[in-house]
Design a protein around this motif. Structure first.
Motif, PDB file in Angstrom:
ATOM      1  N   LEU A  53       0.827  -1.196   0.000  1.00 52.78           N
ATOM      2  CA  LEU A  53       0.000   0.000   0.000  1.00 52.78           C
ATOM      3  C   LEU A  53       0.870   1.258   0.000  1.00 52.78           C
ATOM      4  N   ARG A  54       1.913   1.251   0.780  1.00 49.56           N
ATOM      5  CA  ARG A  54       2.815   2.411   0.823  1.00 49.56           C
ATOM      6  C   ARG A  54       3.545   2.606  -0.503  1.00 49.56           C
ATOM      7  N   LEU A  55       3.854   1.524  -1.203  1.00 52.37           N
ATOM      8  CA  LEU A  55       4.424   1.672  -2.547  1.00 52.37           C
ATOM      9  C   LEU A  55       3.436   2.365  -3.475  1.00 52.37           C
ATOM     10  N   LEU A  56       2.154   2.030  -3.338  1.00 47.20           N
ATOM     11  CA  LEU A  56       1.132   2.701  -4.144  1.00 47.20           C
ATOM     12  C   LEU A  56       1.025   4.174  -3.772  1.00 47.20           C
ATOM     13  N   TYR A  57       1.110   4.498  -2.491  1.00 45.79           N
ATOM     14  CA  TYR A  57       1.117   5.905  -2.076  1.00 45.79           C
ATOM     15  C   TYR A  57       2.286   6.638  -2.739  1.00 45.79           C
ATOM     16  N   SER A  58       3.449   6.003  -2.784  1.00 47.53           N
ATOM     17  CA  SER A  58       4.615   6.620  -3.414  1.00 47.53           C
ATOM     18  C   SER A  58       4.426   6.759  -4.918  1.00 47.53           C
ATOM     19  N   LEU A  59       3.791   5.782  -5.526  1.00 50.73           N
ATOM     20  CA  LEU A  59       3.493   5.873  -6.953  1.00 50.73           C
ATOM     21  C   LEU A  59       2.677   7.126  -7.250  1.00 50.73           C
ATOM     22  N   ILE A  60       1.667   7.384  -6.435  1.00 48.64           N
ATOM     23  CA  ILE A  60       0.842   8.580  -6.607  1.00 48.64           C
ATOM     24  C   ILE A  60       1.706   9.833  -6.486  1.00 48.64           C
ATOM     25  N   LEU A  61       2.632   9.810  -5.547  1.00 48.35           N
ATOM     26  CA  LEU A  61       3.484  10.962  -5.296  1.00 48.35           C
ATOM     27  C   LEU A  61       4.468  11.239  -6.439  1.00 48.35           C
ATOM     28  N   VAL A  62       4.861  10.210  -7.185  1.00 50.26           N
ATOM     29  CA  VAL A  62       5.829  10.425  -8.270  1.00 50.26           C
ATOM     30  C   VAL A  62       5.177  10.510  -9.651  1.00 50.26           C
ATOM     31  N   ALA A  63       3.897  10.249  -9.754  1.00 51.40           N
ATOM     32  CA  ALA A  63       3.247  10.233 -11.072  1.00 51.40           C
ATOM     33  C   ALA A  63       3.346  11.587 -11.773  1.00 51.40           C
ATOM     34  N   TYR A  64       3.015  12.661 -11.086  1.00 54.09           N
ATOM     35  CA  TYR A  64       3.100  13.984 -11.709  1.00 54.09           C
ATOM     36  C   TYR A  64       4.527  14.371 -12.056  1.00 54.09           C
ATOM     37  N   PRO A  65       5.484  14.199 -11.162  1.00 51.27           N
ATOM     38  CA  PRO A  65       6.857  14.531 -11.545  1.00 51.27           C
ATOM     39  C   PRO A  65       7.329  13.766 -12.789  1.00 51.27           C
ATOM     40  N   VAL A  66       6.986  12.501 -12.878  1.00 49.98           N
ATOM     41  CA  VAL A  66       7.432  11.685 -14.009  1.00 49.98           C
ATOM     42  C   VAL A  66       6.686  12.062 -15.287  1.00 49.98           C
ATOM     43  N   ASN A  67       5.370  12.197 -15.208  1.00 50.59           N
ATOM     44  CA  ASN A  67       4.557  12.376 -16.405  1.00 50.59           C
ATOM     45  C   ASN A  67       4.301  13.822 -16.814  1.00 50.59           C
ATOM     46  N   VAL A  68       4.389  14.745 -15.871  1.00 53.52           N
ATOM     47  CA  VAL A  68       4.051  16.133 -16.177  1.00 53.52           C
ATOM     48  C   VAL A  68       5.234  17.072 -15.960  1.00 53.52           C
ATOM     49  N   PHE A  69       5.779  17.096 -14.740  1.00 49.42           N
ATOM     50  CA  PHE A  69       6.829  18.054 -14.410  1.00 49.42           C
ATOM     51  C   PHE A  69       8.164  17.745 -15.072  1.00 49.42           C
ATOM     52  N   LYS A  70       8.438  16.449 -15.242  1.00 49.90           N
ATOM     53  CA  LYS A  70       9.730  15.984 -15.775  1.00 49.90           C
ATOM     54  C   LYS A  70      10.900  16.372 -14.864  1.00 49.90           C
ATOM     55  N   GLN A  71      10.608  16.511 -13.586  1.00 49.95           N
ATOM     56  CA  GLN A  71      11.605  16.803 -12.558  1.00 49.95           C
ATOM     57  C   GLN A  71      10.981  16.487 -11.199  1.00 49.95           C
ATOM     58  N   PRO A  72      11.796  16.208 -10.178  1.00 49.46           N
ATOM     59  CA  PRO A  72      11.253  15.840  -8.869  1.00 49.46           C
ATOM     60  C   PRO A  72      10.464  16.965  -8.186  1.00 49.46           C
ATOM     61  N   ARG A  73      10.905  18.202  -8.376  1.00 55.87           N
ATOM     62  CA  ARG A  73      10.239  19.338  -7.724  1.00 55.87           C
ATOM     63  C   ARG A  73       9.134  19.899  -8.601  1.00 55.87           C
ATOM     64  N   ILE A  74       8.202  20.593  -7.978  1.00 52.20           N
ATOM     65  CA  ILE A  74       7.159  21.283  -8.727  1.00 52.20           C
ATOM     66  C   ILE A  74       7.809  22.478  -9.421  1.00 52.20           C
ATOM     67  N   PRO A  75       7.648  22.597 -10.730  1.00 46.93           N
ATOM     68  CA  PRO A  75       8.302  23.700 -11.450  1.00 46.93           C
ATOM     69  C   PRO A  75       7.853  25.071 -10.937  1.00 46.93           C
ATOM     70  N   ASP A  76       8.776  26.008 -10.970  1.00 49.49           N
ATOM     71  CA  ASP A  76       8.503  27.409 -10.630  1.00 49.49           C
ATOM     72  C   ASP A  76       7.905  27.597  -9.244  1.00 49.49           C
ATOM     73  N   SER A  77       8.235  26.705  -8.314  1.00 47.53           N
ATOM     74  CA  SER A  77       7.702  26.835  -6.959  1.00 47.53           C
ATOM     75  C   SER A  77       8.708  27.451  -5.997  1.00 47.53           C
ATOM     76  N   GLY A  78       9.917  27.697  -6.459  1.00 49.12           N
ATOM     77  CA  GLY A  78      10.928  28.326  -5.616  1.00 49.12           C
ATOM     78  C   GLY A  78      11.130  27.592  -4.311  1.00 49.12           C
ATOM     79  N   ALA A  79      11.091  28.337  -3.227  1.00 44.47           N
ATOM     80  CA  ALA A  79      11.304  27.753  -1.906  1.00 44.47           C
ATOM     81  C   ALA A  79       9.982  27.381  -1.222  1.00 44.47           C
ATOM     82  N   ALA A  80       8.887  27.439  -1.961  1.00 45.16           N
ATOM     83  CA  ALA A  80       7.584  27.111  -1.380  1.00 45.16           C
ATOM     84  C   ALA A  80       7.543  25.648  -0.940  1.00 45.16           C
TER      85      ALA A  80
END
Length: 109
Positions: free
Chosen positions: A72-99
């Protein structure tokens, strides 16, 4: 000792890094990884997600064995990395600075 349920044993190499008990720990892991490392994790887990959800749906959420909790925790992590992998193309949220944001509640399991 079983680390993950039998049908998901090939995912065991990801348990130490990604089956963290809190969202903050999973998020910290995401930020510590490269996008390539996130992609390797995503590519391994995503194809098995529906099967893992179906497996977990057969169990009582209040009485999950440890190996099922890790899955279950692996699935939680999958949710957490889906956007970075498929949309952001980087681990951090783009243009979020130090937020940042703090987690005020965790899932029940």
């Amino acid at each position: 000792m079983s680390i993950l349920p039998e049908p998901f044993r090939e995912l065991e190499p990801f348990v130490d890094d990604w089956a963290k008990p809190t969202r903050q720990e999973r998020y910290d892991t995401r930020l510590a990884k490269t996008i390539d490392e996130l992609g390797v994790f995503y590519d391994a887990i995503a194809p098995r997600a529906e099967e893992a959800i179906a497996y977990l749906n057969e169990l009582d959420l209040r009485e999950l064995p440890e190996e099922a909790t890790r899955l279950l925790r692996l699935l939680y992590s999958l949710i957490l990395v889906a956007y970075p992998v498929n949309v952001f193309k980087q681990p951090r949220i783009p243009d979020s600075g130090a937020a940042f944001f703090d987690t005020v509640a965790e899932p029940a399991v």
